[in-house]
Motif scaffolding. Structure first.
Motif, PDB file in Angstrom:
ATOM      1  N   LYS A  52       0.837  -1.213   0.000  1.00  0.00           N
ATOM      2  CA  LYS A  52       0.000   0.000   0.000  1.00  0.00           C
ATOM      3  C   LYS A  52       0.867   1.257   0.000  1.00  0.00           C
ATOM      4  O   LYS A  52       0.595   2.214  -0.721  1.00  0.00           O
ATOM      5  CB  LYS A  52      -0.906   0.028   1.239  1.00  0.00           C
ATOM      6  N   ILE A  53       1.916   1.238   0.814  1.00  0.00           N
ATOM      7  CA  ILE A  53       2.802   2.399   0.903  1.00  0.00           C
ATOM      8  C   ILE A  53       3.550   2.592  -0.411  1.00  0.00           C
ATOM      9  O   ILE A  53       3.644   3.707  -0.932  1.00  0.00           O
ATOM     10  CB  ILE A  53       3.786   2.249   2.088  1.00  0.00           C
ATOM     11  N   ALA A  54       4.067   1.490  -0.958  1.00  0.00           N
ATOM     12  CA  ALA A  54       4.810   1.567  -2.217  1.00  0.00           C
ATOM     13  C   ALA A  54       3.926   2.116  -3.337  1.00  0.00           C
ATOM     14  O   ALA A  54       4.346   2.994  -4.095  1.00  0.00           O
ATOM     15  CB  ALA A  54       5.365   0.193  -2.590  1.00  0.00           C
ATOM     16  N   LYS A  55       2.694   1.613  -3.439  1.00  0.00           N
ATOM     17  CA  LYS A  55       1.782   2.106  -4.474  1.00  0.00           C
ATOM     18  C   LYS A  55       1.478   3.581  -4.275  1.00  0.00           C
ATOM     19  O   LYS A  55       1.415   4.344  -5.234  1.00  0.00           O
ATOM     20  CB  LYS A  55       0.474   1.311  -4.461  1.00  0.00           C
ATOM     21  N   SER A  56       1.293   3.990  -3.032  1.00  0.00           N
ATOM     22  CA  SER A  56       0.984   5.392  -2.751  1.00  0.00           C
ATOM     23  C   SER A  56       2.148   6.311  -3.104  1.00  0.00           C
ATOM     24  O   SER A  56       1.947   7.458  -3.481  1.00  0.00           O
ATOM     25  CB  SER A  56       0.617   5.564  -1.280  1.00  0.00           C
ATOM     26  N   LEU A  57       3.356   5.788  -2.975  1.00  0.00           N
ATOM     27  CA  LEU A  57       4.544   6.571  -3.317  1.00  0.00           C
ATOM     28  C   LEU A  57       4.939   6.412  -4.783  1.00  0.00           C
ATOM     29  O   LEU A  57       5.799   7.139  -5.283  1.00  0.00           O
ATOM     30  CB  LEU A  57       5.725   6.164  -2.421  1.00  0.00           C
ATOM     31  N   GLY A  58       4.349   5.429  -5.459  1.00  0.00           N
ATOM     32  CA  GLY A  58       4.688   5.189  -6.857  1.00  0.00           C
ATOM     33  C   GLY A  58       6.043   4.536  -7.043  1.00  0.00           C
ATOM     34  O   GLY A  58       6.739   4.799  -8.020  1.00  0.00           O
ATOM     35  N   VAL A  59       6.430   3.703  -6.080  1.00  0.00           N
ATOM     36  CA  VAL A  59       7.708   2.988  -6.160  1.00  0.00           C
ATOM     37  C   VAL A  59       7.447   1.502  -5.935  1.00  0.00           C
ATOM     38  O   VAL A  59       6.336   1.099  -5.608  1.00  0.00           O
ATOM     39  CB  VAL A  59       8.718   3.514  -5.109  1.00  0.00           C
ATOM     40  N   THR A  60       8.480   0.693  -6.076  1.00  0.00           N
ATOM     41  CA  THR A  60       8.326  -0.739  -5.837  1.00  0.00           C
ATOM     42  C   THR A  60       8.560  -1.066  -4.372  1.00  0.00           C
ATOM     43  O   THR A  60       9.245  -0.321  -3.656  1.00  0.00           O
ATOM     44  CB  THR A  60       9.317  -1.555  -6.689  1.00  0.00           C
ATOM     45  N   MET A  61       7.993  -2.185  -3.952  1.00  0.00           N
ATOM     46  CA  MET A  61       8.235  -2.662  -2.586  1.00  0.00           C
ATOM     47  C   MET A  61       9.721  -2.941  -2.393  1.00  0.00           C
ATOM     48  O   MET A  61      10.293  -2.612  -1.347  1.00  0.00           O
ATOM     49  CB  MET A  61       7.421  -3.928  -2.304  1.00  0.00           C
ATOM     50  N   ASP A  62      10.348  -3.525  -3.395  1.00  0.00           N
ATOM     51  CA  ASP A  62      11.766  -3.866  -3.319  1.00  0.00           C
ATOM     52  C   ASP A  62      12.617  -2.629  -3.084  1.00  0.00           C
ATOM     53  O   ASP A  62      13.543  -2.640  -2.279  1.00  0.00           O
ATOM     54  CB  ASP A  62      12.196  -4.586  -4.601  1.00  0.00           C
ATOM     55  N   SER A  63      12.280  -1.545  -3.782  1.00  0.00           N
ATOM     56  CA  SER A  63      13.075  -0.323  -3.615  1.00  0.00           C
ATOM     57  C   SER A  63      12.938   0.240  -2.208  1.00  0.00           C
ATOM     58  O   SER A  63      13.892   0.795  -1.675  1.00  0.00           O
ATOM     59  CB  SER A  63      12.699   0.722  -4.664  1.00  0.00           C
ATOM     60  N   LEU A  64      11.766   0.069  -1.590  1.00  0.00           N
ATOM     61  CA  LEU A  64      11.612   0.532  -0.212  1.00  0.00           C
ATOM     62  C   LEU A  64      12.360  -0.373   0.759  1.00  0.00           C
ATOM     63  O   LEU A  64      12.860   0.081   1.783  1.00  0.00           O
ATOM     64  CB  LEU A  64      10.128   0.595   0.176  1.00  0.00           C
ATOM     65  N   MET A  65      12.439  -1.652   0.437  1.00  0.00           N
ATOM     66  CA  MET A  65      13.125  -2.577   1.332  1.00  0.00           C
ATOM     67  C   MET A  65      14.638  -2.415   1.270  1.00  0.00           C
ATOM     68  O   MET A  65      15.308  -2.452   2.294  1.00  0.00           O
ATOM     69  CB  MET A  65      12.725  -4.022   1.026  1.00  0.00           C
TER      70      MET A  65
END
Length: 114
Positions: A52-65
């Motif tokens: 949800k956070i990744a989609k809201s930021l327009g990035v991938t989950m992997d990039s946040l991890m």
């Protein structure tokens, strides 16, 4: 949870000039919970929440991890991204009908500005 994930979320949110309140609203989370995630004081971060956070930021989950190669779509602001996410979550027929109405409003708005 790796505290770097929370830091990566906060860093990307700041890069996009988005408040915690906006990100919480767009990702359907509470501000308190999002704040805990960013500070790394919660161990309750599911894949669904990170998505949800990744989609809201327009990035991938992997990039946040991993914090590398975070490339948000800078041309889309948080409101446009929220609208796109909303439309994507509708049934295809509903999305088409709503999109058609939004486009009609835009065209009317352009005509009145001319």
């Amino acid at each position: 949870m790796d505290t770097n994930v929370g830091g990566n979320i906060a860093r990307e949110r700041h890069n996009q000039k988005m408040t915690q309140e906006q990100l919480a609203e767009f990702s359907d989370l509470t501000i308190n919970y999002l704040s805990k995630i960013e500070r790394g004081t919660t161990t309750r971060l599911s894949a669904n929440t990170l998505n949800k956070i990744a989609k809201s930021l327009g990035v991938t989950m992997d990039s946040l991890m991993n914090g590398e190669n975070i490339e948000s779509n800078k041309k889309f602001g948080p409101n446009l991204r929220q609208l796109a996410n909303f439309l994507n979550n509708l049934e295809p027929e509903q999305g088409e009908q709503l999109s058609k109405r939004v486009l009609q409003v835009i065209k009317l708005s352009q005509k009145t500005n001319d």
